[in-house]
Design a protein around this motif. Structure first.
Motif, short mmCIF file in Angstrom:
data_model
loop_
_atom_site.label_atom_id
_atom_site.label_comp_id
_atom_site.label_asym_id
_atom_site.label_seq_id
_atom_site.Cartn_x
_atom_site.Cartn_y
_atom_site.Cartn_z
N ALA A 91 0.84 -1.20 0.00
CA ALA A 91 0.00 0.00 0.00
C ALA A 91 0.87 1.24 0.00
N ILE A 92 0.37 2.29 -0.63
CA ILE A 92 1.01 3.60 -0.65
C ILE A 92 0.02 4.61 -0.10
N ARG A 93 0.43 5.34 0.94
CA ARG A 93 -0.45 6.34 1.56
C ARG A 93 0.05 7.74 1.23
N GLN A 94 -0.90 8.67 1.12
CA GLN A 94 -0.55 10.05 0.85
C GLN A 94 -1.52 10.99 1.55
N ASP A 95 -0.97 12.09 2.09
CA ASP A 95 -1.78 13.17 2.65
C ASP A 95 -1.80 14.32 1.66
N VAL A 96 -2.97 14.94 1.48
CA VAL A 96 -3.12 16.09 0.59
C VAL A 96 -3.80 17.21 1.37
N PHE A 97 -3.09 18.32 1.55
CA PHE A 97 -3.63 19.52 2.19
C PHE A 97 -3.90 20.54 1.10
N GLY A 98 -5.15 21.04 1.03
CA GLY A 98 -5.53 21.92 -0.05
C GLY A 98 -6.03 23.27 0.40
N GLY A 99 -5.84 24.26 -0.45
CA GLY A 99 -6.41 25.58 -0.25
C GLY A 99 -6.89 26.12 -1.58
N LYS A 100 -7.97 26.88 -1.55
CA LYS A 100 -8.54 27.45 -2.77
C LYS A 100 -9.09 28.83 -2.46
N LEU A 101 -8.90 29.78 -3.38
CA LEU A 101 -9.38 31.14 -3.21
C LEU A 101 -10.15 31.56 -4.45
N ARG A 102 -11.41 31.96 -4.26
CA ARG A 102 -12.18 32.50 -5.38
C ARG A 102 -11.67 33.90 -5.69
N LEU A 103 -11.23 34.11 -6.92
CA LEU A 103 -10.63 35.38 -7.31
C LEU A 103 -11.67 36.36 -7.84
N VAL A 104 -12.44 35.93 -8.83
CA VAL A 104 -13.45 36.80 -9.45
C VAL A 104 -14.59 35.93 -9.95
N GLY A 105 -15.69 36.58 -10.33
CA GLY A 105 -16.78 35.92 -11.01
C GLY A 105 -17.68 35.11 -10.11
N ASP A 106 -18.67 34.49 -10.73
CA ASP A 106 -19.66 33.70 -10.02
C ASP A 106 -20.00 32.48 -10.87
N LEU A 107 -20.31 31.38 -10.21
CA LEU A 107 -20.61 30.15 -10.92
C LEU A 107 -21.85 30.28 -11.79
N VAL A 108 -22.84 31.06 -11.34
CA VAL A 108 -24.14 31.12 -12.02
C VAL A 108 -24.42 32.49 -12.62
N TYR A 109 -24.12 33.56 -11.88
CA TYR A 109 -24.59 34.89 -12.26
C TYR A 109 -23.44 35.78 -12.75
N GLY A 110 -23.81 36.83 -13.49
CA GLY A 110 -22.83 37.80 -13.93
C GLY A 110 -22.16 37.41 -15.23
N VAL A 111 -21.23 38.26 -15.65
CA VAL A 111 -20.56 38.08 -16.94
C VAL A 111 -19.45 37.05 -16.86
N LEU A 112 -18.64 37.12 -15.81
CA LEU A 112 -17.47 36.25 -15.71
C LEU A 112 -17.83 34.91 -15.08
N PRO A 113 -17.18 33.82 -15.51
CA PRO A 113 -17.30 32.55 -14.78
C PRO A 113 -16.61 32.69 -13.43
N GLN A 114 -16.84 31.75 -12.55
CA GLN A 114 -16.11 31.74 -11.29
C GLN A 114 -14.69 31.28 -11.56
N ILE A 115 -13.72 32.06 -11.12
CA ILE A 115 -12.31 31.74 -11.33
C ILE A 115 -11.64 31.65 -9.96
N SER A 116 -10.96 30.54 -9.71
CA SER A 116 -10.34 30.29 -8.42
C SER A 116 -8.92 29.79 -8.61
N ALA A 117 -8.05 30.20 -7.69
CA ALA A 117 -6.68 29.70 -7.63
C ALA A 117 -6.57 28.71 -6.48
N GLY A 118 -5.84 27.63 -6.70
CA GLY A 118 -5.73 26.60 -5.67
C GLY A 118 -4.31 26.11 -5.50
N VAL A 119 -4.08 25.48 -4.36
CA VAL A 119 -2.80 24.85 -4.08
C VAL A 119 -3.07 23.53 -3.38
N GLN A 120 -2.26 22.52 -3.67
CA GLN A 120 -2.33 21.23 -3.00
C GLN A 120 -0.92 20.84 -2.56
#
Length: 270
Positions: free
Chosen positions: A95-124
């Protein structure tokens, strides 16, 4: 801290539309199964928090991957996540085990409304806890960082009256097989940029079917690394539960060819 926040009563709300918190992808972040999306986990909006706990099993010809994950979304702006992965290599009995710690920040936009899509930056941040096999096939580190930039949009009444989700992610990575075969390689070559995408069509407000594709870097000389893809169906009976099932094609892994099989994830939202 993440676990305590998830189970502590507080400014919890469910302002977002059903399914717009996403499922939990196998690295612990809000998304599909294989690919992170730009949305923030849970159903909290500005001034609220939400989150998810999920368990996932991936079963292909010669491998089993079990994942337990937690994610916390704050103000529909910030996401913190953790995933513990355990990969069983059946032909070798290890077996191989791994831990993943993640962070994500919504930069601009919205998933549903407005002109821009939702845009997010992430790190793992990924830490491989069993480095014998990755080291044997040429990886030079047991830890690494992935950086992502995602754009996602839910198109209401998009195609023949159906809601349609589209998502594109760009990833900078030095991981081999998402880190399960370690990081880097013997010649110390630079990081790779890879692309990942998802397309989903809602049959109604509770059911979605779709397709995911994840490009892979193929950095190790000793073993090939193929791109991943899946066809999935997601069920969102309420804002508290999500179930995702998929048929996955993961290609060659660690010299074992044509790894295909099923993916199943159960998510509870708080």
């Amino acid at each position: 801290m993440l676990l305590a926040a998830f189970f502590t009563p507080g400014a919890l709300a469910d302002s977002k539309l059903l399914a717009t918190g996403g499922a939990t992808q196998f690295e612990g972040q809000a998304g599909g199964g294989l690919v992170p999306w730009a949305m923030i986990s849970g159903y909290g909006d500005d001034g609220e928090w939400g989150g998810a706990a999920a368990i996932t099993r991936v079963q292909v010809d010669d491998f089993e991957l079990d994942v337990a994950a937690l994610a916390l979304g704050i103000n529909n702006r910030v996401e913190l996540s953790y995933a513990r992965q355990k990969l069983r290599v059946e032909p070798l009995g290890l077996a191989i085990r791994q831990d993943v710690f993640g962070g994500k920040l919504r930069l601009v936009g919205d998933l549903v409304y407005g002109v821009l899509p939702q845009i997010s930056a992430g790190v793992q941040y990924k830490k491989n806890r069993d480095f014998a096999v990755p080291g044997a096939v040429g990886a030079d580190s047991d830890k690494g960082l992935d950086y992502t930039l995602s754009a996602s949009r839910l198109w209401l009444d998009g195609v023949v009256g159906r809601n349609v989700l589209t998502s594109l992610t760009l990833r900078s990575t030095d991981a081999n097989q998402a880190g399960l075969l370690g990081f880097g390689n013997a010649d110390g070559s630079d990081r790779d940029w890879v692309a990942e995408g998802s397309l989903g069509v809602f049959l109604n407000r509770h059911w979605v079917v779709g397709f995911e594709y994840r490009q892979k870097p193929d950095r190790l000389a000793a073993v090939a690394e193929d791109d991943w893809m899946d066809a999935f169906v997601g069920w969102f009976p309420s804002k508290h539960v999500a179930v995702v099932a998929a048929w996955s094609d993961l290609g060659d892994i660690a010299g074992l060819e044509s790894q295909r099989g099923w993916y199943l994830s159960l998510q509870l939202n708080r």
